[in-house]
Scaffold this motif. Structure first.
Motif, PDB file in Angstrom:
ATOM      1  N   THR A   1       0.708  -1.260   0.240  1.00  0.00           N
ATOM      2  CA  THR A   1      -0.146  -0.147  -0.143  1.00  0.00           C
ATOM      3  C   THR A   1       0.993   0.742   0.055  1.00  0.00           C
ATOM      4  OG1 THR A   1      -0.568  -0.204   2.196  1.00  0.00           O
ATOM      5  CG2 THR A   1      -2.360  -1.302   0.680  1.00  0.00           C
ATOM      6  N   SER A   2       1.318   1.377  -0.646  1.00  0.00           N
ATOM      7  CA  SER A   2       2.493   2.539  -0.350  1.00  0.00           C
ATOM      8  C   SER A   2       1.763   3.945  -1.795  1.00  0.00           C
ATOM      9  CB  SER A   2       3.465   1.809  -2.503  1.00  0.00           C
ATOM     10  OG  SER A   2       4.632   1.464  -1.145  1.00  0.00           O
ATOM     11  N   LYS A   3       1.572   4.551  -1.152  1.00  0.00           N
ATOM     12  CA  LYS A   3       1.412   6.266  -1.772  1.00  0.00           C
ATOM     13  C   LYS A   3       2.075   6.598  -2.002  1.00  0.00           C
ATOM     14  CE  LYS A   3      -2.127   9.143  -2.499  1.00  0.00           C
ATOM     15  NZ  LYS A   3      -3.100   9.004  -3.705  1.00  0.00           N
ATOM     16  N   VAL A   4       2.283   7.051  -3.227  1.00  0.00           N
ATOM     17  CA  VAL A   4       3.522   7.848  -4.065  1.00  0.00           C
ATOM     18  C   VAL A   4       3.020   8.847  -4.779  1.00  0.00           C
ATOM     19  CG1 VAL A   4       5.519   8.462  -5.318  1.00  0.00           C
ATOM     20  CG2 VAL A   4       4.857   6.203  -3.727  1.00  0.00           C
ATOM     21  N   THR A   5       3.435  10.722  -4.705  1.00  0.00           N
ATOM     22  CA  THR A   5       3.259  11.784  -5.382  1.00  0.00           C
ATOM     23  C   THR A   5       4.163  11.989  -5.478  1.00  0.00           C
ATOM     24  OG1 THR A   5       1.216  11.695  -3.412  1.00  0.00           O
ATOM     25  CG2 THR A   5       2.266  14.255  -4.660  1.00  0.00           C
ATOM     26  N   ILE A   6       4.730  11.949  -7.080  1.00  0.00           N
ATOM     27  CA  ILE A   6       5.630  12.189  -7.855  1.00  0.00           C
ATOM     28  C   ILE A   6       5.492  13.947  -8.593  1.00  0.00           C
ATOM     29  CG2 ILE A   6       7.199  11.876 -10.243  1.00  0.00           C
ATOM     30  CD1 ILE A   6       5.629   9.039 -10.081  1.00  0.00           C
ATOM     31  N   ASP A   7       6.239  15.307  -8.136  1.00  0.00           N
ATOM     32  CA  ASP A   7       6.542  15.982  -8.590  1.00  0.00           C
ATOM     33  C   ASP A   7       7.300  16.275  -9.176  1.00  0.00           C
ATOM     34  OD1 ASP A   7       5.399  18.512  -8.675  1.00  0.00           O
ATOM     35  OD2 ASP A   7       6.774  19.458  -7.110  1.00  0.00           O
ATOM     36  N   GLY A   8       7.719  16.188 -10.485  1.00  0.00           N
ATOM     37  CA  GLY A   8       8.839  16.668 -11.344  1.00  0.00           C
ATOM     38  C   GLY A   8      10.223  15.768 -10.810  1.00  0.00           C
ATOM     39  N   ASP A   9      10.842  16.234 -10.640  1.00  0.00           N
ATOM     40  CA  ASP A   9      12.200  14.843 -10.585  1.00  0.00           C
ATOM     41  C   ASP A   9      12.529  14.791  -9.228  1.00  0.00           C
ATOM     42  OD1 ASP A   9      13.199  15.452 -12.945  1.00  0.00           O
ATOM     43  OD2 ASP A   9      14.617  16.863 -12.773  1.00  0.00           O
ATOM     44  N   THR A  10      11.112  14.988  -8.154  1.00  0.00           N
ATOM     45  CA  THR A  10      11.113  14.293  -6.543  1.00  0.00           C
ATOM     46  C   THR A  10       9.608  14.425  -6.702  1.00  0.00           C
ATOM     47  OG1 THR A  10      10.097  16.634  -5.956  1.00  0.00           O
ATOM     48  CG2 THR A  10      12.607  16.319  -5.973  1.00  0.00           C
ATOM     49  N   ALA A  11       9.834  13.450  -5.264  1.00  0.00           N
ATOM     50  CA  ALA A  11       8.909  12.042  -4.717  1.00  0.00           C
ATOM     51  C   ALA A  11       8.448  12.485  -3.515  1.00  0.00           C
ATOM     52  CB  ALA A  11       8.521  10.993  -5.566  1.00  0.00           C
ATOM     53  N   THR A  12       6.825  12.068  -3.211  1.00  0.00           N
ATOM     54  CA  THR A  12       7.327  11.578  -1.383  1.00  0.00           C
ATOM     55  C   THR A  12       6.927  10.419  -1.255  1.00  0.00           C
ATOM     56  OG1 THR A  12       5.135  12.751  -1.818  1.00  0.00           O
ATOM     57  CG2 THR A  12       7.580  13.890  -0.501  1.00  0.00           C
ATOM     58  N   GLY A  13       6.978   9.458  -0.649  1.00  0.00           N
ATOM     59  CA  GLY A  13       5.894   8.224  -0.569  1.00  0.00           C
ATOM     60  C   GLY A  13       5.692   7.975   1.172  1.00  0.00           C
TER      61      GLY A  13
END
Length: 144
Positions: free
Chosen positions: A77-89
């Motif tokens: 259940t990974s929740k990943v948010t991508i914003d260009g060349d960075t991401a959080t998860g």
């Protein structure tokens, strides 16, 4: 609809999360070098661990996990948010561990969340920070 680039990014980030679990479960500490950035910060203090750079964490893992005859990280259940060349998860991890003490084995169950920051490098996506958040610990021997 997600772009092909975003789908590719998500798969590569998912591979990082999975590869981390395999490196830990096979005690392949040097494989962590290819998963984290050179300046990554890792914080395992929520479950009594260390905080520091990759070299510090590798040394701590090698020493601490000698206490366990086996362990297995199940990430989901990974929740990943991508914003260009960075991401959080944020990824759930269920980790049964077998503690061996004077010939007696005790099963400990650890539930944590990995809160990660990822960055795209010229070598692909890497984890630039990882912080464990404790969900639960069950089965710790008395006095632990």
């Amino acid at each position: 609809m997600k772009s092909l680039q975003e789908l590719s990014d998500r798969l590569e980030i998912n591979d990082l999360i999975t590869d981390y679990s395999y490196a830990i479960d096979t005690r392949s500490w040097d494989e962590l070098d290819a998963l984290f950035t050179a300046d990554a910060h890792i914080d395992y203090t929520a479950v009594g661990g260390e905080s520091g750079d990759v070299a510090t964490i590798k040394a701590w893992l090698a020493k601490t996990l000698e206490l366990f005859s086996s362990f297995q990280h199940l990430v989901a259940t990974s929740k990943v948010t991508i914003d260009g060349d960075t991401a959080t998860g944020r990824t759930l991890c269920h980790n049964p561990m077998i503690l061996s003490n004077d010939g007696v084995e005790t099963v400990i169950f650890v539930g944590i969340w990995y809160n990660d920051t990822f960055v795209r490098t010229e070598d692909g996506w890497r984890i630039s920070s990882r912080r464990e958040v404790k969900g639960y610990m069950y089965g710790l021997p008395s006095g632990s």
